[in-house]
Write an enzyme that holds these catalytic residues in place. Structure first.
Site, PDB file in Angstrom:
ATOM      1  N   LYS A  42      34.001  16.009  20.643  1.00 45.02           N
ATOM      2  CA  LYS A  42      34.423  16.413  21.954  1.00 45.02           C
ATOM      3  C   LYS A  42      34.176  15.320  22.985  1.00 45.02           C
ATOM      4  O   LYS A  42      34.691  15.374  24.102  1.00 45.02           O
ATOM      5  CB  LYS A  42      33.602  17.663  22.379  1.00 45.02           C
ATOM      6  CG  LYS A  42      33.631  18.787  21.385  1.00 45.02           C
ATOM      7  CD  LYS A  42      32.795  19.975  21.911  1.00 45.02           C
ATOM      8  CE  LYS A  42      32.778  21.141  20.979  1.00 45.02           C
ATOM      9  NZ  LYS A  42      31.663  21.031  19.975  1.00 45.02           N
ATOM     10  N   GLY A  43      33.358  14.338  22.605  1.00 46.63           N
ATOM     11  CA  GLY A  43      32.859  13.362  23.583  1.00 46.63           C
ATOM     12  C   GLY A  43      33.899  12.581  24.351  1.00 46.63           C
ATOM     13  O   GLY A  43      33.649  12.139  25.464  1.00 46.63           O
ATOM     14  N   GLU A  98      37.416   6.916  21.390  1.00 50.05           N
ATOM     15  CA  GLU A  98      36.064   7.427  21.139  1.00 50.05           C
ATOM     16  C   GLU A  98      35.197   7.219  22.376  1.00 50.05           C
ATOM     17  O   GLU A  98      35.453   6.337  23.189  1.00 50.05           O
ATOM     18  CB  GLU A  98      35.505   6.690  19.900  1.00 50.05           C
ATOM     19  CG  GLU A  98      34.091   6.987  19.518  1.00 50.05           C
ATOM     20  CD  GLU A  98      33.818   8.422  19.097  1.00 50.05           C
ATOM     21  OE1 GLU A  98      34.083   9.335  19.896  1.00 50.05           O
ATOM     22  OE2 GLU A  98      33.261   8.622  18.001  1.00 50.05           O
ATOM     23  N   ASP A  99      34.181   8.045  22.524  1.00 53.82           N
ATOM     24  CA  ASP A  99      33.296   7.919  23.675  1.00 53.82           C
ATOM     25  C   ASP A  99      32.350   6.725  23.563  1.00 53.82           C
ATOM     26  O   ASP A  99      32.245   5.912  24.462  1.00 53.82           O
ATOM     27  CB  ASP A  99      32.494   9.227  23.911  1.00 53.82           C
ATOM     28  CG  ASP A  99      31.742   9.713  22.676  1.00 53.82           C
ATOM     29  OD1 ASP A  99      31.831   9.077  21.595  1.00 53.82           O
ATOM     30  OD2 ASP A  99      31.057  10.753  22.781  1.00 53.82           O
ATOM     31  N   ASP A 102      27.726   3.689  18.468  1.00 55.80           N
ATOM     32  CA  ASP A 102      26.273   3.523  18.421  1.00 55.80           C
ATOM     33  C   ASP A 102      25.919   2.823  17.104  1.00 55.80           C
ATOM     34  O   ASP A 102      26.073   1.617  16.986  1.00 55.80           O
ATOM     35  CB  ASP A 102      25.664   4.925  18.557  1.00 55.80           C
ATOM     36  CG  ASP A 102      24.175   4.928  18.778  1.00 55.80           C
ATOM     37  OD1 ASP A 102      23.676   4.088  19.519  1.00 55.80           O
ATOM     38  OD2 ASP A 102      23.495   5.798  18.203  1.00 55.80           O
ATOM     39  N   PHE A 151      19.735   6.579  26.035  1.00 59.49           N
ATOM     40  CA  PHE A 151      20.568   7.737  25.744  1.00 59.49           C
ATOM     41  C   PHE A 151      21.284   8.173  27.007  1.00 59.49           C
ATOM     42  O   PHE A 151      20.667   8.539  27.992  1.00 59.49           O
ATOM     43  CB  PHE A 151      19.763   8.889  25.139  1.00 59.49           C
ATOM     44  CG  PHE A 151      20.653   9.870  24.449  1.00 59.49           C
ATOM     45  CD1 PHE A 151      21.134   9.599  23.171  1.00 59.49           C
ATOM     46  CD2 PHE A 151      21.069  11.028  25.080  1.00 59.49           C
ATOM     47  CE1 PHE A 151      22.003  10.476  22.531  1.00 59.49           C
ATOM     48  CE2 PHE A 151      21.941  11.917  24.453  1.00 59.49           C
ATOM     49  CZ  PHE A 151      22.398  11.634  23.172  1.00 59.49           C
ATOM     50  N   ARG A 164      28.173  17.337  29.510  1.00 60.19           N
ATOM     51  CA  ARG A 164      29.483  16.687  29.350  1.00 60.19           C
ATOM     52  C   ARG A 164      30.284  16.689  30.640  1.00 60.19           C
ATOM     53  O   ARG A 164      31.115  15.824  30.864  1.00 60.19           O
ATOM     54  CB  ARG A 164      30.318  17.414  28.283  1.00 60.19           C
ATOM     55  CG  ARG A 164      29.777  17.291  26.878  1.00 60.19           C
ATOM     56  CD  ARG A 164      30.848  17.754  25.895  1.00 60.19           C
ATOM     57  NE  ARG A 164      30.317  18.073  24.583  1.00 60.19           N
ATOM     58  CZ  ARG A 164      30.126  17.191  23.612  1.00 60.19           C
ATOM     59  NH1 ARG A 164      30.382  15.923  23.809  1.00 60.19           N
ATOM     60  NH2 ARG A 164      29.661  17.578  22.432  1.00 60.19           N
TER      61      ARG A 164
HETATM   62  P1  IMP Z   1      27.385   6.486  15.593  1.00 61.73           P
HETATM   63  O1  IMP Z   1      27.949   7.067  14.347  1.00 61.73           O
HETATM   64  O2  IMP Z   1      25.910   6.245  15.497  1.00 61.73           O
HETATM   65  O3  IMP Z   1      28.132   5.263  16.081  1.00 61.73           O
HETATM   66  O4  IMP Z   1      27.451   7.618  16.691  1.00 61.73           O
HETATM   67  C1  IMP Z   1      28.531   7.819  17.479  1.00 61.73           C
HETATM   68  C2  IMP Z   1      28.415   9.191  18.122  1.00 61.73           C
HETATM   69  O5  IMP Z   1      27.067   9.494  18.476  1.00 61.73           O
HETATM   70  C3  IMP Z   1      29.190   9.218  19.402  1.00 61.73           C
HETATM   71  O6  IMP Z   1      30.511   9.644  19.191  1.00 61.73           O
HETATM   72  C4  IMP Z   1      28.402  10.200  20.236  1.00 61.73           C
HETATM   73  O7  IMP Z   1      28.848  11.499  20.003  1.00 61.73           O
HETATM   74  C5  IMP Z   1      26.985  10.079  19.748  1.00 61.73           C
HETATM   75  N1  IMP Z   1      26.155   9.234  20.636  1.00 61.73           N
HETATM   76  C6  IMP Z   1      25.655   8.009  20.388  1.00 61.73           C
HETATM   77  N2  IMP Z   1      24.943   7.532  21.407  1.00 61.73           N
HETATM   78  C7  IMP Z   1      24.992   8.482  22.363  1.00 61.73           C
HETATM   79  C8  IMP Z   1      24.468   8.575  23.702  1.00 61.73           C
HETATM   80  O8  IMP Z   1      23.792   7.683  24.243  1.00 61.73           O
HETATM   81  N3  IMP Z   1      24.746   9.724  24.357  1.00 61.73           N
HETATM   82  C9  IMP Z   1      25.477  10.735  23.837  1.00 61.73           C
HETATM   83  N4  IMP Z   1      26.016  10.673  22.606  1.00 61.73           N
HETATM   84  C10 IMP Z   1      25.772   9.572  21.875  1.00 61.73           C
HETATM   85 MG    MG Z   2      31.268  11.681  19.491  1.00 65.31          MG
END
Ligand code: IMP
Ligand code: MG
Length: 178
Positions: A42-43, A98-99, A102, A151, A164
């Site tokens: 949803k991000g 994508e939002d 990470d 975060f 959100r």
């Molecule tokens: P990844 O698989 O570790 O790259 O995670 C990506 C997902 O983790 C993103 O689509 C977000 O939903 C969530 N995420 C990572 N960092 C944050 C943050 O700082 N705030 C909120 N959501 C995050």
């Molecule tokens: Mg996400």
């Protein structure tokens, strides 16, 4: 400012200006094409809606939901699909919206999954990038902002489903998630 927010990292104005620039770049790069914009729920909803509104070329939309975080503030490393795309992507120019990237695990999973369906091209547009946390290499074709290892919430980003709808991006107070 909300009491759960330590400080504002990106204001509404900053986000709006950058989104405009990204939209202009996409318009230019995809001129004469009709890309399929894929929102990762949803991000990315706020970013997706604002980005689309600024784009002038014709696009089509689809949605996919992926989960990797559970309720925590750290990636579980485990990625699963919750909702697949409605339509086929074969032969299409796909832009994943994508939002935040990470660890990169979510996007690695997603890219493999979608590449196997033989799109004409597949590019990634991410509002935020946290490069210091990367565990697997991911190329971000269109990037909004780089952020430090904090975060963040707001503008679609959540912690445990909340925050959100905050219109800016802020750093969440540590006491909320620790
Ligand atoms: P990844 O698989 O570790 O790259 O995670 C990506 C997902 O983790 C993103 O689509 C977000 O939903 C969530 N995420 C990572 N960092 C944050 C943050 O700082 N705030 C909120 N959501 C995050
Ligand atoms: Mg996400």
């Amino acid at each position: 400012m909300r009491k759960e927010i330590e400080r504002i990292l990106l204001s509404e104005e900053q986000i709006k200006a950058r989104v405009k620039e990204l939209a202009a770049k996409l318009d230019e790069d995809y001129a004469g094409k009709q890309p399929l914009m894929v929102a990762i729920l949803k991000g990315s909803v706020m970013f997706f809606a604002d980005l689309l509104r600024e784009m002038k070329i014709d696009v089509t939309l689809d949605f996919m939901a992926i989960s990797s975080y559970g309720n925590g503030a750290k990636s579980s490393g485990e990625v699963k699909m919750i909702k697949d795309l409605d339509g086929k992507i074969e032969g299409k120019d796909v832009i994943i919206v994508e939002d935040i990237i990470d660890s990169g695990y979510t996007m690695r999973y997603l890219k493999h999954l979608l590449e196997a369906r033989r799109p004409a091209s597949i590019k990634l547009c991410a509002l935020l990038d946290k490069p210091s946390r990367r565990e697997t290499e991911i190329e971000i074709d269109y990037k909004g902002f780089e952020v430090e290892d904090e975060f963040v919430v707001g503008y679609g980003l959540d912690y445990a489903g909340l925050y959100r709808n905050i219109p800016y991006i802020g750093i969440l107070k540590r006491e909320i998630y620790e």
